[in-house]
Write an enzyme that holds these catalytic residues in place. Structure first.
Site, mmCIF file in Angstrom:
data_model
loop_
_atom_site.group_PDB
_atom_site.id
_atom_site.type_symbol
_atom_site.label_atom_id
_atom_site.label_comp_id
_atom_site.label_asym_id
_atom_site.label_seq_id
_atom_site.Cartn_x
_atom_site.Cartn_y
_atom_site.Cartn_z
ATOM 1 N N GLY A 16 43.981 10.536 -4.161
ATOM 2 C CA GLY A 16 45.125 11.443 -3.891
ATOM 3 C C GLY A 16 46.261 10.741 -4.851
ATOM 4 O O GLY A 16 46.439 9.615 -4.901
ATOM 5 N N ASP B 117 49.823 7.443 2.703
ATOM 6 C CA ASP B 117 49.492 7.297 4.195
ATOM 7 C C ASP B 117 49.910 5.849 4.590
ATOM 8 O O ASP B 117 49.889 5.625 5.728
ATOM 9 C CB ASP B 117 47.831 7.276 4.081
ATOM 10 C CG ASP B 117 47.623 8.639 3.697
ATOM 11 O OD1 ASP B 117 48.232 9.780 4.008
ATOM 12 O OD2 ASP B 117 46.084 9.069 3.721
ATOM 13 N N GLU C 246 47.880 15.057 10.480
ATOM 14 C CA GLU C 246 46.535 15.919 10.129
ATOM 15 C C GLU C 246 45.152 15.343 10.487
ATOM 16 O O GLU C 246 44.309 16.038 11.216
ATOM 17 C CB GLU C 246 46.333 16.115 8.758
ATOM 18 C CG GLU C 246 45.921 14.850 7.831
ATOM 19 C CD GLU C 246 45.812 15.170 6.466
ATOM 20 O OE1 GLU C 246 45.607 16.221 6.033
ATOM 21 O OE2 GLU C 246 45.675 14.032 5.718
ATOM 22 N N MET D 123 50.233 14.808 6.480
ATOM 23 C CA MET D 123 49.156 14.060 6.190
ATOM 24 C C MET D 123 49.128 12.648 6.781
ATOM 25 O O MET D 123 50.205 12.242 7.611
ATOM 26 C CB MET D 123 49.136 13.844 4.578
ATOM 27 C CG MET D 123 48.902 15.194 3.726
ATOM 28 S SD MET D 123 48.628 14.893 2.117
ATOM 29 C CE MET D 123 48.112 16.353 1.483
ATOM 30 N N ARG E 155 62.759 28.066 19.595
ATOM 31 C CA ARG E 155 61.224 27.942 19.391
ATOM 32 C C ARG E 155 60.767 26.649 19.423
ATOM 33 O O ARG E 155 61.531 25.559 19.309
ATOM 34 C CB ARG E 155 60.754 28.615 17.831
ATOM 35 C CG ARG E 155 60.784 30.179 17.709
ATOM 36 C CD ARG E 155 60.619 30.580 16.313
ATOM 37 N NE ARG E 155 60.254 32.066 16.457
ATOM 38 C CZ ARG E 155 60.695 32.466 15.280
ATOM 39 N NH1 ARG E 155 60.974 31.997 14.253
ATOM 40 N NH2 ARG E 155 60.339 33.750 15.294
ATOM 41 N N GLN F 64 54.235 16.922 0.031
ATOM 42 C CA GLN F 64 54.713 15.456 0.462
ATOM 43 C C GLN F 64 54.171 14.542 -0.710
ATOM 44 O O GLN F 64 54.601 13.302 -0.666
ATOM 45 C CB GLN F 64 53.657 15.118 1.717
ATOM 46 C CG GLN F 64 54.238 15.496 3.009
ATOM 47 C CD GLN F 64 52.993 15.718 4.060
ATOM 48 O OE1 GLN F 64 53.060 14.575 4.643
ATOM 49 N NE2 GLN F 64 52.377 16.675 3.759
ATOM 50 N N ARG F 65 53.239 15.091 -1.469
ATOM 51 C CA ARG F 65 52.520 14.199 -2.626
ATOM 52 C C ARG F 65 53.342 14.572 -3.807
ATOM 53 O O ARG F 65 53.144 13.684 -4.943
ATOM 54 C CB ARG F 65 51.187 14.341 -2.734
ATOM 55 C CG ARG F 65 50.405 13.367 -1.604
ATOM 56 C CD ARG F 65 49.048 12.929 -1.778
ATOM 57 N NE ARG F 65 48.532 13.950 -2.834
ATOM 58 C CZ ARG F 65 47.126 14.359 -2.620
ATOM 59 N NH1 ARG F 65 46.379 13.866 -1.467
ATOM 60 N NH2 ARG F 65 46.545 14.964 -3.657
#
Ligand code: F6P
Length: 342
Positions: free
Chosen positions: A10, A126, A221, A168, A161, A274-275
Site C-alpha cells: 500500500g 500501520d 479495521e 486502518m 450520538r 489516511q494514506r
C-alpha cells in the site's frame, strides 16, 4: 554502480521523499538510479527506467509514489522469480533498494538470500514493522485520523450520538491507539485485544449515565471479537500475499451498540484518506534520513539489511529479523489510553 529502487504494498505519504533522497544522495556518489515500476511487478515485467535528478524536482511534499506500487508477490510462481533474476542481470542492476512493509521486505529478504544485493527501507502507515520505532507514513495517518476524531467530536456532541470511527490497521492497532489517545477517544478497539461487545456497551452506558451525551469509539479495521460472538469481516477477496480485504466491521459494531444501548450511532470509515496526500514534516524527514542511509549501505556493500529508527538514531538491522515478527501495540501504552475510556 546502478541501483534499482522500488516501492511495494500500500502506498503511504513519504514515498516520494525517500525516492528523492536516494536519487540525490546517489548522485553525490555518481550512482545511476533506476526506477522499478509498481513494486516487484516491475522486476518481473522488466518495467525499469532511469530516474534523474530532474524527475525528482518538487516531489518532496507530494503523496503517493512516482514509480507506482502494487502487491505483486514474485514467489507466487517460479517463473516470476526467474524473471526477476533475468531482469536484474539484463538491466545491469548492482543493488536494489526495496521500500515497503512486511510483504515487500519479506520478498526482499528471500531474494537477498538467493543472491540478489538488496537493502530495505521500512514504510507503512500501520507502523507494524519490527526493529524500527517508526515507519514513515504512520505520523501522517495518525495526524489525519486525529483530525477526524476532533471533527467527529463536535458533530457527535451536537446530536447526542455515538460515533464509530474505523481506521486502518490490519494486524495491529497503532493508528487507532495513538490517534485515539491524541483525540480523546472514549473507547478504542484494536486487533491485539479481542473485543466483547457487551463490555463496550456497558462502558458507553455508564459514561452516559454520568451525564455525557455522546461517545467516540475508534476501531482498527482488523479487530476481532472474542470467540463465539458471531462477528464477520465484510469482504473475503484476498491479495497476492493472501490478505483478506478489510474495511467495514465497524458497521456491525455500530449496529450492535445502537441496539444494546439505545443511543443513535453513526459510522465513519476513514479508508484511503489516511494514506493519501502530503506527508507531515516528521514523515518527510524520516523518509529522507532513511533514503540517505540506504544509499550508504549500498555503497558499503552492506546487503540483507534494513535501515531503521531507534530512539532518534538511524541504525541498521538485519532484514531477516525485521520481517520475522510484527510489532504489535505496546500494551502499557494502550493502558494509558484505557484510563480515558468511558
Ligand atoms: O498495509 C497498509 C494498509 O494501509 C492496511 O492498513 C490496509 O488494510 C491495507 O493497506 C489496505 O490496502 P489496499 O486497499 O490498498 O489493498
Amino acid at each position: 554502480m546502478k541501483i534499482g529502487i522500488l516501492t511495494g504494498g500500500g502506498d503511504c505519504p513519504g514515498l516520494n521523499a525517500v525516492i528523492r533522497a536516494i536519487v540525490k544522495k546517489g548522485d553525490k556518489y555518481g550512482f545511476d538510479i533506476l526506477g522499478i515500476r509498481s513494486g516487484w511487478q516491475g522486476m518481473i515485467q522488466g518495467k525499469i527506467e532511469p530516474i534523474t535528478i530532474n524527475s525528482v524536482h518538487g516531489i518532496l511534499p507530494r503523496g503517493g509514489t512516482i514509480i507506482g506500487t502494487s502487491r505483486t508477490n514474485p514467489f507466487k510462481k517460479e517463473e516470476y522469480v526467474q524473471k526477476t533474476f533475468d531482469n536484474y542481470k539484463r538491466f545491469g542492476i548492482d543493488a536494489i533498494i526495496a521500500i515497503g512493509g512486511e510483504d515487500t521486505l519479506g520478498v526482499a529478504n528471500k531474494l537477498n538470500k538467493m543472491g540478489l544485493n538488496i537493502v530495505g527501507i521500512p514504510k507503512t502507515i500501520d507502523n507494524d514493522l519490527a526493529c524500527t520505532d517508526y515507519t514513515f507514513g504512520f505520523d501522517t495517518a495518525v495526524t489525519i485520523a486525529t483530525e477526524a476524531i476532533d471533527r467527529l467530536h463536535t458533530t457527535a456532541e451536537s446530536h447526542d450520538r455515538i460515533m464509530v470511527l474505523e481506521v486502518m490497521g490490519r494486524h495491529t492497532g497503532w493508528i487507532a491507539t495513538i490517534a485515539g489517545l491524541a483525540g480523546g477517544a472514549d473507547c478504542i478497539l484494536i486487533p491485539e485485544k479481542p473485543f466483547n461487545i457487551d463490555d463496550i456497551c456497558m462502558l458507553i452506558k455508564r459514561r452516559h449515565e454520568k451525564g455525557k451525551s455522546f461517545s467516540i469509539v475508534v476501531v482498527a479495521e482488523g479487530v476481532k471479537p472474542e470467540e463465539g460472538t458471531g462477528f464477520v469481516v465484510q469482504d473475503e477477496k484476498v491479495d497476492a500475499f493472501g490478505h483478506i480485504r478489510l474495511g467495514g466491521i465497524s458497521h456491525t459494531i455500530a449496529k450492535e451498540i445502537e441496539k444494546k444501548t439505545g443511543y443513535e450511532t453513526r459510522v465513519t470509515i476513514l479508508g484511503h484518506i489516511q494514506r493519501g496526500g502530503t506527508p507531515t514534516p516528521f514523515d518527510r524527514v524520516l523518509a529522507t534520513r532513511f533514503g540517505v542511509a540506504a544509499v550508504d549501505l549500498v555503497k558499503n556493500g552492506d546487503f540483507g539489511k534494513m535501515v531503521s529508527l531507534q530512539g532518534n538514531k538511524i541504525v541498521t538491522v538485519n532484514l531477516e529479523e525485521a520481517v520475522s515478527a510484527l510489532k504489535t501495540v505496546d500494551l502499557s501504552l494502550f493502558e494509558i489510553a484505557e484510563v480515558f475510556f468511558g
